[in-house]
Each structure stands twice: as structure tokens, then as C-alpha cells.
Design a protein around this motif. Structure first.
Motif, PDB file in Angstrom:
ATOM      1  N   ASN A  36      -3.786   5.734   3.180  1.00 34.71           N
ATOM      2  CA  ASN A  36      -3.745   4.868   2.009  1.00 34.71           C
ATOM      3  C   ASN A  36      -5.021   5.113   1.198  1.00 34.71           C
ATOM      4  OD1 ASN A  36      -3.254   2.705   0.210  1.00 34.71           O
ATOM      5  ND2 ASN A  36      -4.526   1.403   1.475  1.00 34.71           N
ATOM      6  N   LYS A  68       6.129   2.923   1.395  1.00 32.07           N
ATOM      7  CA  LYS A  68       5.553   1.685   0.874  1.00 32.07           C
ATOM      8  C   LYS A  68       6.363   0.504   1.384  1.00 32.07           C
ATOM      9  CE  LYS A  68       3.734  -0.526  -3.209  1.00 32.07           C
ATOM     10  NZ  LYS A  68       3.391  -0.369  -4.612  1.00 32.07           N
ATOM     11  N   ASN A 105      -5.612   3.508  -1.767  1.00 31.32           N
ATOM     12  CA  ASN A 105      -5.799   2.407  -2.745  1.00 31.32           C
ATOM     13  C   ASN A 105      -7.123   1.731  -2.556  1.00 31.32           C
ATOM     14  OD1 ASN A 105      -3.244   3.058  -3.520  1.00 31.32           O
ATOM     15  ND2 ASN A 105      -2.291   1.226  -2.700  1.00 31.32           N
ATOM     16  N   LYS A 153       0.863  -1.182   0.000  1.00 23.98           N
ATOM     17  CA  LYS A 153       0.000   0.000   0.000  1.00 23.98           C
ATOM     18  C   LYS A 153       0.895   1.226   0.000  1.00 23.98           C
ATOM     19  CE  LYS A 153      -3.590  -2.352   2.567  1.00 23.98           C
ATOM     20  NZ  LYS A 153      -4.239  -2.533   3.846  1.00 23.98           N
ATOM     21  N   GLU A 154       0.470   2.236  -0.700  1.00 19.48           N
ATOM     22  CA  GLU A 154       1.217   3.496  -0.711  1.00 19.48           C
ATOM     23  C   GLU A 154       0.625   4.398   0.361  1.00 19.48           C
ATOM     24  OE1 GLU A 154       1.652   6.788  -4.011  1.00 19.48           O
ATOM     25  OE2 GLU A 154       2.824   5.003  -4.523  1.00 19.48           O
TER      26      GLU A 154
END
Length: 155
Positions: free
Chosen positions: A153, A72, A155, A47-48
Motif C-alpha cells: 500500500n 481494494k 497511500n 487502501k489500494e
């Protein structure tokens, strides 16, 4: 004799069942906020995590930043990302469900006009001792349990 043996077996069974019921009654309930401590370290992976707050202040980037600062984890022993202008890599040690140590942080050395956020983010990573994940928010805390960085995050 058979009746006596049967009586003893039934008595022991009853006592054993009764003790198990009593054991369950006395177990402490988990506090409501225990959920944040039960997240596995694997929740960090792939995950960024974008930096949104440092030491209680929101992040405002100027146009000189080529990337948004992020972190990350591709595994549980190393991490990388971007400090804003410079990319970085570091070792990670997670020794308990909420214990984290980010060390040996190395970064590129591009000439960047504004390194304030970058330097503060790098310091926060090195000072991190515990973390919590709640929903899409990853929080790093120092040894005094004070929040030093908050990342999200998307995402």
C-alpha cells in the motif's frame, strides 16, 4: 469480637492482594512476532494494495497491461480491483484476525494479449487462507502457510 472481625478482614484483604500479585507474575509474555497477528481486519479497508510478488517472484508487467494489478477492500465482505487488464469483484469472509477466504471471483473478459500474471493473481486470491499486515505490506498465504502473494500500500 470486634478485634477478631477486624483481624479476619485484614487477613482476607492481604491474601486477596497477594493472590492478584502472584497471578500477574505467572502471565506469559507475548512473543515479539505477535504484533503481526494483532492487526485488525479494518486495516485492510480503503487502501489500494498493489501486487508486487506472486509465489516468490517479483511482478514485471509488459506494456499491454492497462492497469497495475491491485486489490481494494471497501468493506469486510467484498473486494474488487484489477487483475492487470480486467477488473474484478469477489466476496470476502474474514473469520479470525488472520483468516481470509476470497470467493466467487468474477472479472470482465476483455481481450488481453498476456494473461499469465492475471490468471496467477486470480488463482492466488482464490487460494488465500490467511493474511498478515506488517507496515505497508499485505501478505496472502495458502492453506500450507506458504506466501502466495505480497501486496503493498503506497497511500
Amino acid at each position: 469480637m470486634l478485634k477478631s472481625s477486624l483481624f479476619l478482614i485484614v487477613t482476607f484483604s492481604f491474601v486477596a492482594c497477594n493472590n492478584q500479585q502472584t497471578k500477574h507474575v505467572h502471565e506469559p509474555e507475548q512473543p515479539v512476532n505477535a504484533i503481526e497477528n494483532t492487526v485488525s481486519p479494518e486495516e485492510l479497508l480503503n487502501k489500494e494494495w498493489k501486487l508486487v510478488e506472486l509465489n516468490g517472484s517479483g511482478i514485471v508487467l509488459d506494456t499491454s497491461f492497462s492497469n497495475y494489478p491491485y486489490l481494494k477492500f471497501t468493506n469486510l465482505v467484498s473486494t474488487g480491483g484489477n487483475l492487470g487488464c480486467n477488473g474484478f469483484g469477489a466476496n470476502v469472509h474474514i473469520s479470525a484476525a488472520d483468516s481470509i477466504k476470497i470467493s466467487e471471483i468474477i472479472s470482465t473478459e476483455m481481450a488481453c494479449p498476456n494473461l499469465d500474471i492475471e490468471n496467477r493473481f486470480k488463482k492466488a486470491l482464490g487460494d488465500a487462507r490467511t493474511y498478515h499486515i506488517i507496515s505497508d505490506t499485505f501478505t496472502l498465504k495458502d492453506e500450507k502457510k506458504e506466501t502466495i502473494a505480497r501486496l503493498k500500500n503506497n497511500n
